[in-house]
Write an enzyme that holds these catalytic residues in place. Structure first.
Site, PDB file in Angstrom:
ATOM      1  N   CYS A 285     -36.728  34.153   9.282  1.00  0.00           N
ATOM      2  CA  CYS A 285     -37.855  34.453  10.169  1.00  0.00           C
ATOM      3  C   CYS A 285     -38.647  35.616   9.618  1.00  0.00           C
ATOM      4  CB  CYS A 285     -37.413  34.701  11.607  1.00  0.00           C
ATOM      5  SG  CYS A 285     -36.465  36.214  11.891  1.00  0.00           S
TER       6      CYS A 285
ATOM      7  N   PRO B 265     -33.179  36.997   8.804  1.00  0.00           N
ATOM      8  CA  PRO B 265     -34.383  37.540   9.446  1.00  0.00           C
ATOM      9  C   PRO B 265     -35.060  38.555   8.535  1.00  0.00           C
ATOM     10  CG  PRO B 265     -32.540  37.514  10.954  1.00  0.00           C
ATOM     11  CD  PRO B 265     -31.985  37.257   9.579  1.00  0.00           C
ATOM     12  N   HIS B 266     -36.402  38.483   8.490  1.00  0.00           N
ATOM     13  CA  HIS B 266     -37.135  39.317   7.529  1.00  0.00           C
ATOM     14  C   HIS B 266     -38.285  40.036   8.207  1.00  0.00           C
ATOM     15  CE1 HIS B 266     -37.475  40.227   3.197  1.00  0.00           C
ATOM     16  NE2 HIS B 266     -36.380  39.498   3.053  1.00  0.00           N
ATOM     17  N   ASP B 267     -39.201  40.509   7.420  1.00  0.00           N
ATOM     18  CA  ASP B 267     -40.233  41.497   7.716  1.00  0.00           C
ATOM     19  C   ASP B 267     -40.611  41.617   9.192  1.00  0.00           C
ATOM     20  OD1 ASP B 267     -42.077  41.695   4.732  1.00  0.00           O
ATOM     21  OD2 ASP B 267     -40.366  40.381   4.996  1.00  0.00           O
TER      22      ASP B 267
ATOM     23  N   SER C 119     -39.460  41.605  12.051  1.00  0.00           N
ATOM     24  CA  SER C 119     -38.908  40.902  13.206  1.00  0.00           C
ATOM     25  C   SER C 119     -38.132  41.905  14.057  1.00  0.00           C
ATOM     26  CB  SER C 119     -38.000  39.753  12.754  1.00  0.00           C
ATOM     27  OG  SER C 119     -38.741  38.781  12.030  1.00  0.00           O
TER      28      SER C 119
END
Length: 528
Positions: A287, A310-312, A314
């Site tokens: 994400c 999960p990434h940047d 979030s």
């Protein structure tokens, strides 16, 4: 149902200083420990003189963290969200000039991909205006675009796009939805997509079977859920999605790219993934700039690069009660680049190629609690350049490198964790200058500083010793059990702090006091 992000800092007490100082690390890393690393570690050696004093116990007290209430995240709650009152429509139109598809047909090379696969200017199936099922698609479309190959089994031979204000439900009447690899099928959700009690499979028609991974750049069908959308997957099996191309990783919940988002102004995407199985994806989950996503009770097995990623930017994520194992290239669970105010709780992460759980690139105010992290081929739990995080009650066992590893991070609190039988160190902290690497320093800044508190828990039978920390600002230790040393000399510290070993053990073990270890330079700064 979940706590608001502004409350998470109060609940964790994150960002507070204990005993009026930053809390840090214990022991300078011995050269032979660093040599055991599988990647080069360039540390900054600083000549420091450390003192050992007793510290007040009261500021070290933390109440047991309050976990989010997970009882409302159920299959029944998912189905209650489905709006069926308005029937939608199904149309086939060109993929060109469609906001939801621009990322996948931009540039001549990507457009040629679909022209080749569809043998003409590419089209997609659009669900618009209301509620649609796969049975509706089969009734309204010709077999060469979408067909039922046998009762309950459907094959999509074009991309499927769920438009804004529309809902697609892949339900229990569907035994399996297959996305044709040869024809370039994939799924884009710009509205609401529900996948319940069924199977979603990337399908290789030539083999009459799943499009199992062969090489990184080979197209495989994928699912992406854009800004403003909601994605719900429950009690389902999702197999063999994704490849090494942006936004095409597998199952993704992602805001539009910056230029598109500036124009469209969609809110942060969200979704729930519950009690499902995700197998053989490029990324099991990804994400980007997503909010309040719930990933609960799933199995992520044999995915290629990451299990859960999960990434940047979030935030407000719940990653709970998942089992993640067999990731082939990198980590089981990783959050990276400003993924804040989230919970990683009660997961099992084991037998992954690198670390079991990673907190990376300035991800702060997270709770990592009650996880079982074992038999990973690198570290158990790794924190890189991510300050102000709390690890509570984790079991970190029998990993091939360090149990818990912390780099360039301050205000890391380790409470009631067990780190045992890891090949190197139970808790290992170090600093590293990353300026000479390919890291984008403006995007991912860092400080070569480290500090932590260790309270309670057990460090046992770790191959290189219980704790090792390089050039700390300071450290506080209290109620830490140091047992079952692997060395014949027993439990021992090394480096500069080895000179203070008797004082440390006397305060912490014999007198049951909290120990503060900090450099003389730091004390002078505080006095000034």
């Amino acid at each position: 149902m979940t706590e608001q992000p502004d409350k998470i800092k109060q609940r964790f007490g994150i960002g507070l200083l204990c005993s009026g100082v930053l809390v840090g690390a214990l022991q300078l890393a011995a050269p032979w420990v660093q040599a055991a690393e599988s990647e080069p570690t360039q540390t900054l050696k600083q000549a420091k003189t450390y003192t050992v004093t007793s510290a007040p116990i009261e500021p070290l007290h933390l109440d047991t963290p309050t976990l989010p209430d997970l009882s409302g995240y159920t299959a029944e709650a998912v189905k209650a969200k489905i709006e069926r009152s308005k029937k939608g429509q199904v149309v086939v139109r060109s993929m060109l000039q469609q906001d939801a598809l621009k990322d996948f047909i931009g540039g001549d090379e990507r457009l040629r991909e679909w022209v080749k696969r569809q043998q003409g200017m590419p089209n997609a199936i659009f669900i618009e205006g209301g509620y649609v099922t796969l049975q509706d698609l089969a009734k309204r479309l010709p077999d060469n675009q979408f067909r039922q190959v046998k009762p309950g089994v459907y094959l999509a031979r074009l991309p499927i796009v769920v438009a804004q204000n529309a809902t697609l439900h892949v339900d229990k009447n569907v035994e399996e939805l297959r996305l044709s690899q040869e024809r370039g099928a994939f799924m884009v959700n710009d509205g609401k997509l529900f996948i319940t009690d069924t199977r979603l499979t990337a399908w290789r028609e030539a083999d009459n079977g799943p499009a199992t991974f062969r090489k990184p750049d080979e197209f495989r069908p994928f699912l992406v859920s854009w800004g403003g959308s909601e994605l719900y997957i429950s009690d389902s099996v999702v197999t063999s999605l994704g490849y090494n191309t942006s936004k095409s990783y597998g199952v993704s919940i992602t805001q539009y790219t910056p230029n598109m988002h500036k124009r469209l102004q969609r809110k942060e995407p969200t979704g729930w993934l519950l009690n499902s199985e995700f197998v053989d994806h490029w990324y099991g989950f990804y994400c980007y700039e997503a909010a309040d996503v719930v990933i609960k009770g799933n199995t992520y097995r044999d995915n290629i690069v990451y299990g859960i990623d999960p990434h940047d930017r979030s935030h407000g994520l719940i990653i709970a009660e998942n089992t993640v194992h067999g990731t082939k290239k990198k980590h089981g669970i990783i959050i990276s680049r400003e993924v804040d105010d989230s919970w990683i709780i009660n997961n099992k992460s084991y037998d992954n190629k690198l670390s079991g759980i990673v907190i990376d690139r300035n991800s702060i105010n997270n709770l990592i609690a009650y996880n079982e992290v074992s038999q990973n081929h690198a570290d158990g739990i790794t924190l890189y350049e991510s300050s102000h995080n709390l690890l509570w009650g984790n079991k970190v066992l029998n990993n091939a490198r360090h149990g818990i590893r912390v780099r360039n991070s301050v205000d890391i609190r380790l409470y009631e964790n067990v780190s045992a039988a890891n090949a190197l160190t139970g808790v290992y902290g170090h600093i590293k200058d990353l300026s000479a690497t390919d890291r984008n320093i403006s995007l991912d800044p860092f400080d070569t500083k480290i500090s932590m508190i260790v309270v309670g828990g057990t460090l046992a039978a770790n191959g290189s010793g219980p704790l090792s920390i390089d050039s700390p600002l300071s450290v506080e230790l209290y109620r830490v059990k140091l047992i079952a040393p692997t060395k014949s000399t027993g439990i021992s510290f090394s480096g500069i702090l080895g000179e203070k070993q008797e004082e440390i053990l006397d305060l912490m073990v014999r007198r049951n006091l909290a120990v503060l270890i900090d450099p003389v330079e730091r004390q002078t700064e505080l006095q000034d």
